[in-house]
Write a protein that holds these residues in place. Structure first.
Motif: not given
Lengths: 394, 394
Positions: A333-358
């Motif tokens: 999905h285009v909108d997957e876990y995690p968001a870079i946002a408050k409330g997402f407190d589980i640490p990142l692990v290698e090979n997660m894929v994140i779209a960053v959009e400031p």
């Protein structure tokens, strides 16, 4: 035909089982209905129900189409059923508690199912599914990288050739979609959120990217009409000295990347370039922090706290469009876990894929800023969608 | 901007209220979350919750985006909210029973909502919604007729120009989509059924239309890959003397028509033309019966009973693809109420719109048959999608 290999299916199942066991060591059974989850665990997108037992394997009961499931899938335990009750011809007894993916399951589907099974204690396994799907394997990254490459070519090479003063936003969107399909984009754009919908993405000339919209993202969109607030607007014509905001998903073999590139037909005021540059810097700052062990919530708070207060109005959306995240996971999905946002407190692990959009809305101009898709590594985020992050003059 | 007129919104609301009152004279409140239903009743596709009281009007609580809702909508009672609990600042008390659209509402959304409202008795208003949406006004028919005209031009004039021996199924699908968008097709294809998904439609060369699929329709499809079983297959190449099955939706201002046309690159065996002709006759027989007062279930049983037994193998789908309906309602979704099938016992009324799709699978060749979208009238179904129902040679 590309079949998801058995090792890969086993990796996914084992990660889900171990994640569930961390959340609830006493769990016994999860039941999944959503076709994207079913594809993820079985390699075939057929209609049916997937039972995952903690101690008794995973079993896919296929309503339609069993023959196709057999042809496409390396998953072992496939059973043909005509209705939910046929599952009892394979398994006789079930625990009293069940985990289901509540985020995507309509009430009526579960009611029809539970009429037969009568589970008493119904809990959500959404977090375990989301976390499992967030961690990509090399097999999955291969597809994501290919989507990123189609994205790079499209945004860097193709769009500047298509954009022409005098064309409508819808015409541009149409030609962009056509070229992306030509390069291998698979077509459909999949959103997980309830009521979420994208048709390729948000394609906006000028202030249309500041237009209010219901989608949970920073960029606005006018779209075709009130019934189809998607894609491009037929009545908006590209003029000289206009900003163009092109935020699209790109899909390859089911996997997406997300990328936004800004273009201009001529010169814009200097402050527009300055505010764009600031967004690129924020993107790069987030990317630096996309390392295993960092939590999305800490990254969000740290980066937001570093931004000068006068930059915040319009940052991450025009007025009531403003959103409280800086990025989001992406995969099937285009909108997957995690968001870079408050409330997402589980640490990142290698090979997660994140779209960053400031992004930042500028009144009278449109949205500037950037979006790219990054791979989480020990060295920080690696960009999978190209390196030209400037406003491209066309 | 095309705004749904206030009279039209009132017509829809009044029909829903009177339908609900026939189903349950004691009903007090229905609450809707799905954006297509929200658009239908308010004229804007914003994120929020619509409360419809039997005796206290309809009220739309808009989370995102209130400003857009105000700009687009002629609906009177719009209220900005940030969360479900803000609704209590407008209304203090609610009945104990509530009707919701269970077919499309994820469990988690209702749980989050009902945490505040604590409704005890939760019933389904799906039938009332479906029936209401099935009966189209002149305002809606205007859009549907326009979609039908785009469909007619596409299938009769454009497709024969595009199809060329040597091209891939995916290439053809890409060019077809591009031409439909050029003619005014609005892009996204919307399906109501859980796990349902279309990207334009089922586009198949040769036996791909016999390929097993999970979608609840007679036509098969191979699609791009197991993760994207939609649109067209990149590895299937058009050859001489091949049958081509082109089943697409076409959307205009949110409303769809559905149409299938069969093409051939050269001559096919005579029995293929005979079986196709038989399907067209079945379509026309169903159309004759699309009159107010007839029930879909009776039409289904009558027409099915008239078909000779030797024609039935492969009719309405290849082997396990076979479906038990002859048509389906269509409007803001491609798959609307009613189906022409057993169990649909409420009589048709004037201005329902039904896609009729008798098709037959021929082993070694593909699916023949036809689909067109018909308006229910006193004189029987009027075809809205063109009159050339033959196999078109290209």
């Amino acid at each position: 035909m590309i079949k998801t290999p058995k090792d890969e299916l086993n990796r996914r199942l084992n990660l889900f089982i171990s994640t569930m066991s961390k959340i609830d060591p006493e769990w016994e059974l999860a039941v999944l209905f959503d076709k994207i989850n079913i594809f993820y665990f079985t390699g075939t997108m057929q209609n049916g129900v997937l039972f995952i037992f903690k101690n008794n394997g995973a079993h896919f009961f296929v309503r339609r189409n069993f023959d196709r499931a057999k042809e496409e899938s390396e998953f072992e335990n496939l059973y043909p059923v005509k209705s939910f009750k046929d599952i009892f011809s394979y398994f006789k007894s079930f625990p009293e508690s069940v985990y289901i993916a509540k985020e995507t399951l309509p009430i009526i589907v579960f009611e029809r199912f539970n009429k037969y099974f009568n589970f008493k204690n119904i809990k959500s396994c959404d977090l375990a599914i989301n976390y499992t799907r967030a961690v990509k394997s090399d097999y999955e990254l291969n597809f994501i990288k290919k989507a990123g490459e189609i994205h790079r070519i499209t945004k860097e090479e193709i769009v500047p050739k298509i954009l022409a003063v005098g064309m409508s936003e819808f015409e541009f969107a149409r030609e962009l979609l056509n070229q992306m399909l030509r390069l291998g984009h698979h077509g459909v754009t999949r959103i997980r959120s309830y009521n979420g919908e994208l048709y390729l993405g948000n394609i906006c000339f000028g202030e249309n990217s500041n237009y209010y919209n219901s989608f949970d993202g920073p960029g606005g969109i006018k779209g075709v009409c009130p019934a189809v607030p998607l894609f491009g607007n037929p009545d908006t014509i590209l003029e000289k000295n206009m900003l163009i905001h092109v935020d699209t998903a790109c899909g390859y073999m089911g996997y997406y990347t997300d990328k936004t590139q800004i273009y201009a037909t001529g010169n814009l005021p200097q402050h527009v370039y300055d505010e764009h540059k600031k967004c690129v810097e924020i993107q790069n700052r987030v990317a630096e922090l996309l390392k295993p062990g960092n939590t999305p919530s800490e990254i969000y708070e740290k980066v937001m706290s570093e931004i000068e207060e006068e930059f915040l109005p319009g940052f991450m959306g025009y007025k009531s469009n403003q959103v409280k995240f800086l990025g989001h996971g992406i995969g099937l999905h285009v909108d997957e876990y995690p968001a870079i946002a408050k409330g997402f407190d589980i640490p990142l692990v290698e090979n997660m894929v994140i779209a960053v959009e400031p992004k930042k809305s500028i009144v009278g101009i449109g949205m500037v800023g950037i979006e790219n898709t990054f791979l989480v590594t020990e060295k920080g985020g690696i960009c999978l969608t190209g390196d030209n992050h400037e406003i491209i003059n066309v």
